[in-house]
Design a protein around this motif. Structure first.
Motif, mmCIF file in Angstrom:
data_model
loop_
_atom_site.group_PDB
_atom_site.id
_atom_site.type_symbol
_atom_site.label_atom_id
_atom_site.label_comp_id
_atom_site.label_asym_id
_atom_site.label_seq_id
_atom_site.Cartn_x
_atom_site.Cartn_y
_atom_site.Cartn_z
ATOM 1 N N ALA A 150 0.905 -1.236 -0.141
ATOM 2 C CA ALA A 150 -0.216 0.112 -0.187
ATOM 3 C C ALA A 150 0.963 1.022 0.055
ATOM 4 O O ALA A 150 2.132 1.209 0.557
ATOM 5 N N ASP A 151 0.130 2.215 -0.672
ATOM 6 C CA ASP A 151 1.024 3.536 -0.615
ATOM 7 C C ASP A 151 0.829 4.394 0.969
ATOM 8 O O ASP A 151 1.667 5.006 1.437
ATOM 9 N N CYS A 152 -0.067 3.711 1.543
ATOM 10 C CA CYS A 152 -0.449 4.305 2.837
ATOM 11 C C CYS A 152 -1.127 3.353 3.616
ATOM 12 O O CYS A 152 -2.120 2.814 3.197
ATOM 13 N N ALA A 153 -0.562 2.783 4.831
ATOM 14 C CA ALA A 153 -1.271 1.465 5.524
ATOM 15 C C ALA A 153 -1.741 2.129 6.859
ATOM 16 O O ALA A 153 -1.000 2.659 7.762
ATOM 17 N N LEU A 154 -3.048 1.983 7.085
ATOM 18 C CA LEU A 154 -3.708 2.264 8.466
ATOM 19 C C LEU A 154 -3.699 1.143 9.264
ATOM 20 O O LEU A 154 -4.560 0.360 9.059
ATOM 21 N N ILE A 155 -2.883 1.053 10.267
ATOM 22 C CA ILE A 155 -2.732 -0.298 11.186
ATOM 23 C C ILE A 155 -3.669 -0.334 12.470
ATOM 24 O O ILE A 155 -3.499 0.506 13.196
ATOM 25 N N LEU A 156 -4.496 -1.274 12.419
ATOM 26 C CA LEU A 156 -5.296 -1.342 13.698
ATOM 27 C C LEU A 156 -4.390 -1.682 14.913
ATOM 28 O O LEU A 156 -3.533 -2.378 14.643
#
Length: 334
Positions: A150-156
């Protein structure tokens, strides 16, 4: 022996099925609350970069995910679309059989996968990389294939599923859904999406009624009870009675609203000289009024705060309409 059973302290701890249901529900919600608190505290620059990516595109936001993530993705896409960001859901399995054509180079993709290793997402990931389509991941594993691509990863953040077996997606889907809501709200605030914009996409139901403008409901200029400051009260009373709003506006020579005479003003000045007075002697100066573009629900709030049943609608200082609380009731705003 009397045959009576001795009550022990352990009996007080025995739960009925109903008690167990409530205990389970409260435990599930507590686990979700803990997860949401951790999610809130974990937000960082990755979130702001994701918002910036979504705000910069000229196309649509494509949301995708498999299984429970897919169901959550449908809701996220719907929320984005209803708050000013064109969006729709693409099923990853269907994408591999032609629906990749629904994704253009002007779009951005939000891919949802708790593990980050959902095999059905492989073709969408590869497609995004091939055509330089911005890819935002929402996953719980920073080292996963999805996060790395991903270009931007939002990690829980670390969480515990509420399912006692730790298997059924519960807390994980709640966090994903909440993060999608956070993205949608941040985006609508960044692009300046207004209540009137919201009305365009929500014309039906109670919400659509609440978002009507004053101009949609007001009585027009032909219905306005108006007089001038030097109008004798004997005439002003006839104007009030003839228009049935329980008041009359007072306008100066330029047509600007300078006062209002209500039933309350009449009671306060009730004496033998009332009918011989002029409107300017009785009127309340600088009366409250509303603009025609105001949302009707906001006008209702002003009426409630001022404890009045009607307001003149004024544009550029001149009365152009009158809004009565009964108009709001009939329209379903109140």
């Amino acid at each position: 022996m009397t045959g009576k059973r001795t009550v022990t302290s352990s009996d007080a701890l025995v739960q009925t099925p109903a008690d167990r249901d409530l205990t389970s529900a409260r435990r599930t919600l507590s686990v979700a609350i803990e997860g949401l608190s951790a999610l809130r505290d974990s937000l960082n620059g990755d979130f702001t970069r994701a918002v910036a990516v979504l705000a910069a595109i000229s196309g649509r936001v494509i949301v995708t995910g498999m299984g429970k993530s897919g169901h959550v993705g449908c809701k996220i896409a719907a929320t984005l679309a209803s708050t000013g960001t064109p969006s729709f859901f693409v099923h990853p399995a269907e994408a591999s059989h032609g629906d990749l054509g629904m994704i253009t180079r002007d779009d951005a993709v939000i891919a949802l996968s708790n593990s980050g290793e959902t095999p059905e997402l492989a073709d969408i990931i590869a497609y995004c990389r091939r055509f330089s389509i911005p890819l935002i991941a929402i996953t719980s594993r920073a080292g996963s294939t999805l996060a790395q691509a991903a270009d931007c990863a939002l990690i829980l953040p670390a969480f515990t599923e509420a399912c006692p077996n730790g298997l059924a997606p519960t807390t994980s889907t709640t966090l994903t859904l909440a993060l999608g809501d956070a993205l949608a709200v941040a985006l609508l605030e960044r692009i300046g999406f207004s209540a009137q914009d919201f009305k365009v996409f929500h014309p039906g139901g109670k919400l659509g009624k609440k978002l009507q403008r004053v101009s949609d409901l007001m009585h027009g200029t032909e219905s306005l009870p108006l007089c001038q400051p030097d109008t004798p009260m004997s005439e002003a009373l006839m104007i009030m009675t003839g228009k049935s709003f329980g008041c009359t506006g007072v306008v100066d020579a330029a047509g600007l609203l300078v006062g209002v005479i209500t039933d309350g003003d009449l009671r306060r000045h009730m004496n033998d000289d009332l009918v011989r007075s002029r409107a300017a002697d009785i009127m309340t100066r600088a009366p409250k009024h509303v603009p025609p573009a105001m949302v009707a629900a906001e006008a209702l709030r002003l009426m409630n705060e001022g404890k009045v049943t009607g307001l003149f609608v004024v544009d550029d200082g001149r009365p152009v309409g009158f809004l009565h609380v009964h108009d709001l009731l009939r329209a379903g705003v109140a």
